[in-house]
Design an enzyme around this catalytic site. Structure first.
Site, PDB file in Angstrom:
ATOM      1  N   ASP A 167       2.999 -20.920  18.872  1.00  0.00           N
ATOM      2  CA  ASP A 167       2.746 -19.491  18.985  1.00  0.00           C
ATOM      3  C   ASP A 167       4.028 -18.744  18.639  1.00  0.00           C
ATOM      4  OD1 ASP A 167       1.025 -17.234  20.150  1.00  0.00           O
ATOM      5  OD2 ASP A 167       0.037 -19.013  20.957  1.00  0.00           O
TER       6      ASP A 167
ATOM      7  N   ASP B 257       1.218 -13.969  17.321  1.00  0.00           N
ATOM      8  CA  ASP B 257       0.725 -13.097  18.374  1.00  0.00           C
ATOM      9  C   ASP B 257       0.760 -11.630  17.941  1.00  0.00           C
ATOM     10  OD1 ASP B 257       0.028 -13.095  21.303  1.00  0.00           O
ATOM     11  OD2 ASP B 257       1.787 -11.802  21.412  1.00  0.00           O
TER      12      ASP B 257
ATOM     13  N   GLU C  77      -3.038 -12.923  14.964  1.00  0.00           N
ATOM     14  CA  GLU C  77      -3.972 -12.275  15.883  1.00  0.00           C
ATOM     15  C   GLU C  77      -4.013 -10.797  15.521  1.00  0.00           C
ATOM     16  OE1 GLU C  77      -4.465 -11.799  20.707  1.00  0.00           O
ATOM     17  OE2 GLU C  77      -2.562 -11.364  19.729  1.00  0.00           O
TER      18      GLU C  77
ATOM     19  N   HIS D 270      -7.422 -18.532  24.813  1.00  0.00           N
ATOM     20  CA  HIS D 270      -6.901 -18.379  26.175  1.00  0.00           C
ATOM     21  C   HIS D 270      -7.074 -16.971  26.719  1.00  0.00           C
ATOM     22  CE1 HIS D 270      -3.968 -16.835  23.448  1.00  0.00           C
ATOM     23  NE2 HIS D 270      -3.347 -16.244  24.449  1.00  0.00           N
ATOM     24  N   ASP D 271      -7.582 -16.048  25.916  1.00  0.00           N
ATOM     25  CA  ASP D 271      -7.774 -14.660  26.369  1.00  0.00           C
ATOM     26  C   ASP D 271      -9.239 -14.331  26.626  1.00  0.00           C
ATOM     27  OD1 ASP D 271      -5.040 -14.074  26.125  1.00  0.00           O
ATOM     28  OD2 ASP D 271      -5.263 -13.488  24.023  1.00  0.00           O
TER      29      ASP D 271
HETATM   30  C1  GLC Z   1      -1.805 -11.793  22.801  1.00  0.00           C
HETATM   31  C2  GLC Z   1      -1.954 -13.045  23.615  1.00  0.00           C
HETATM   32  C3  GLC Z   1      -2.129 -12.658  25.040  1.00  0.00           C
HETATM   33  C4  GLC Z   1      -0.895 -11.894  25.485  1.00  0.00           C
HETATM   34  C5  GLC Z   1      -0.584 -10.728  24.538  1.00  0.00           C
HETATM   35  C6  GLC Z   1       0.812 -10.228  24.730  1.00  0.00           C
HETATM   36  O1  GLC Z   1      -2.933 -11.002  22.853  1.00  0.00           O
HETATM   37  O2  GLC Z   1      -3.006 -13.817  23.120  1.00  0.00           O
HETATM   38  O3  GLC Z   1      -2.352 -13.763  25.863  1.00  0.00           O
HETATM   39  O4  GLC Z   1      -1.084 -11.381  26.758  1.00  0.00           O
HETATM   40  O5  GLC Z   1      -0.679 -11.105  23.199  1.00  0.00           O
HETATM   41  O6  GLC Z   1       1.742 -11.099  24.173  1.00  0.00           O
END
Ligand code: GLC
Ligand code: CA
Length: 590
Positions: free
Chosen positions: A106, A213, A270, A345-346
């Site tokens: 990540d 991310d 993402e 994971h979210d």
């Molecule tokens: C992304 C991650 C999440 C995190 C956020 C801040 O959305 O997937 O888990 O809280 O970024 O880094």
């Protein structure tokens, strides 16, 4: 003469890959402290390989105070103590490679932890050389001389996006928790430091790319203007229009690509807050050299109000289909690439959110989702536990079982606003039971009844999050090698996908809609056709409901073609009828 096939995508390893996502804290605890770790991951690599996985994605394992489970990084070049050491991480990279798989990490570079030495220096004084590495602004004052924030932006964890720093008497910006200050990408020296420490450092250790991310938040709208007021009672407002997809995004991603060009990597970004196809294309069109692919939020955002995860909004199977299929067509006549996923994971568990987690349905429902996912076009991502059909935590969970910062801050807001009204709290728990990130973060279920901690950590130890009771029925030990299990079914689907990658990975997608309009009963049926450049075809059929549905194969399986049934998740197929959560795949050669 070489025949030029229409719309053929250049074949790449990362397009064909099946990626398996690991959440280190919850995968496997090797030393009995109740927290997953790197040696734990090492011990399960054969399991992952046997699933047919090509790429392992490890969620943040870096040194971190864990305010947001490692998405708050204190040192990019070091490992979170509880997870292990740098040497063990290097061993992990090698062990993954030794098994013929690749590994990605990540990359969290929109923000750091407030404990990162860069931020510690930056906040130490206004003249510090690193002051400009973060986003600092002076206070504003209202007519009564009261100190106010520089603008009205709301963070992604509900509270205002600015925090006052007593020492240096200014506010700093954080799009997430106050412990996650945003880096100032406008500052070139800062960017160079990120590239060196977060990117090159790990590429030189041999990793094969990154899941990036919040990839579109680095460039903020100049001037940081106030966002329109949509919650008049609130002191902060959703401001993604001013912090997502800002004007310098392309430039920053090009710089990153200049580095990646020295290695053979994959990148998957993402991409929140970007529903429009044209905006997404700018990131994923190969000629733009930005990202190989992105995660769009359309399907996983179902069930919630845009920008407000815990304000529920009902959805139908029709909505599910529309959102899931939305990104299937972006590869047509383009040089772009896409992803296929329902979990990470979210998110809550896909069986619980999109199908049924009732004991009488969940096995078939999980297999049905596997059929759909494994036959869609794009790079396929599986989240740990999805391959055994893990389900959400039960509604009987009390508020203190929820550990995620987003859930915890939501619950405290509800308590505050409702003055701890038990009804409001109960309603909040109803919603968390579906939408909380926690459901994906509970310990992986390796073993059944015989192990109270599901084989995640030794019995007698308290795991960092509760092990779900459902591990007694849903676990790897029970499913491995057992015909008809979700796990064996997933393996079969992955094999099928690879054996016919021209159809499933690269094929052209066409939804067969007829039923929905002509036959109200067809609402819950999914039917789509895939076509390879050479003309080979597949048909995927799924019943998304708890009821039997009519289905007329003849309407889809073209006459004159030799379609054969490649897979089904029920034994006793009925003609013209689909059983609850039944799914089938037919294939026909060119
Ligand atoms: C992304 C991650 C999440 C995190 C956020 C801040 O959305 O997937 O888990 O809280 O970024 O880094
Ligand atoms: Ca451990």
């Amino acid at each position: 003469m070489i025949e030029v096939l229409p719309q053929q995508h250049e074949q790449k390893w990362w397009k064909e890959a099946v990626v398996y996502q690991i959440y280190p804290a919850s995968f496997k605890d090797s030393n009995g402290d109740g927290v997953g770790d790197i040696p734990g991951i090492m011990s399960k690599l054969d399991y992952i390989r046997d699933l047919g996985v090509d790429v392992v994605w490890v969620c943040p394992h870096y040194k971190s105070p864990q305010v947001d489970m490692g998405y708050d990084i204190q040192d990019y070049e070091d490992i979170h103590d509880q997870y292990g050491t740098l040497e063990q991480t290097v061993e992990l990279i090698k062990a993954v490679h030794d098994r013929g798989m690749r590994i990605i990490f990540d990359l969290v570079i929109n923000h750091t932890s407030s404990l990162h030495s860069w931020f510690q220096e930056s906040r130490s004084s206004r003249n510090n050389p690193k002051r400009d590495w973060y986003i600092w602004r002076p206070a504003k004052y209202d007519a009564n001389g009261k100190r106010c924030r520089p603008n009205n932006w709301r963070s992604n964890f509900s509270k205002p996006a600015w925090t006052w720093d007593e020492t240096s008497q200014e506010y700093y910006l954080h799009l997430y928790a106050p412990e996650q200050p945003d880096l100032n990408w406008e500052n070139k020296e800062c960017r160079q430091a990120i590239y060196r420490s977060a990117i090159r450092f790990w590429l030189d250790k041999g990793i094969d790319g990154f899941r990036i991310d919040t990839v579109n938040l680095y460039s903020k709208h100049p001037g940081l203007p106030d966002a329109p007021v949509v919650y008049p009672d609130s002191e902060s407002q959703p401001a993604m229009m001013y912090y997502a997809n800002g004007p310098r995004m392309q430039e920053y991603l090009s710089e990153i690509n200049d580095i990646l060009g020295d290695y053979d990597t994959m990148t998957v970004g993402e991409l929140p807050y970007t529903p429009r196809e044209a905006d997404v294309m700018a990131y994923i069109s190969a000629r733009n050299k930005q990202l190989n692919m992105v995660f769009n939020f359309d399907v996983v955002d179902l069930g919630q109000t845009p920008g407000a995860r815990f304000i529920p909004r009902p959805f139908t199977t029709r909505d599910f289909k529309r959102e899931l299929f939305k990104w299937q067509s972006v590869i047509e006549n383009t040089d772009a690439w896409t992803t296929v996923f329902l979990e990470n994971h979210d998110q809550g568990r896909s069986v619980s959110r999109f199908a049924s987690d009732l004991p009488e349905h969940r096995v078939r429902a999980a297999q049905m989702l596997a059929v759909i996912l494994a036959t869609l076009t794009g790079t396929l991502f599986i989240y740990q536990g999805q391959e055994i059909g893990m389900i959400n935590a039960p509604r009987s969970w009390s508020a203190d079982e929820y550990k995620c910062i987003k859930s915890v801050s939501h619950l405290s807001e509800v308590r505050e606003k409702s003055k701890s009204d038990p009804h409001a709290l109960s309603e909040a728990l109803d919603i968390l039971q579906k939408m909380a990130r926690d459901h994906a973060r509970v310990p992986m279920q390796w073993e059944g009844r015989e192990a109270t901690n599901a084989g995640f950590c030794p019995d007698g130890v308290t795991p960092w999050m509760s092990v779900l009771e459902s591990h007694e029925a849903i676990n790897v030990a029970d499913q491995a090698g057992r015909k008809g299990s979700v796990l064996e079914f997933w393996k079969q689907m992955v094999r099928l996908r690879k054996a016919h990658k021209d159809v499933f990975v690269y094929g052209k997608f066409r939804e067969v809609e007829g039923d929905d309009n002509n036959n109200p009963d067809g609402q819950d049926t999914i039917v789509f056709v895939k076509e390879a450049p050479d003309g080979a075809k597949s048909v995927t059929v799924a019943n998304m409901s708890t009821k039997e549905k009519d289905w007329a194969p003849a309407a889809v399986l073209e006459a004159g073609r030799d379609f054969s049934l490649a897979v089904a998740n029920v034994d006793d197929l009925k003609e013209n009828r689909l059983q609850p959560f039944e799914a089938r795949v037919y294939i026909s050669a060119a």
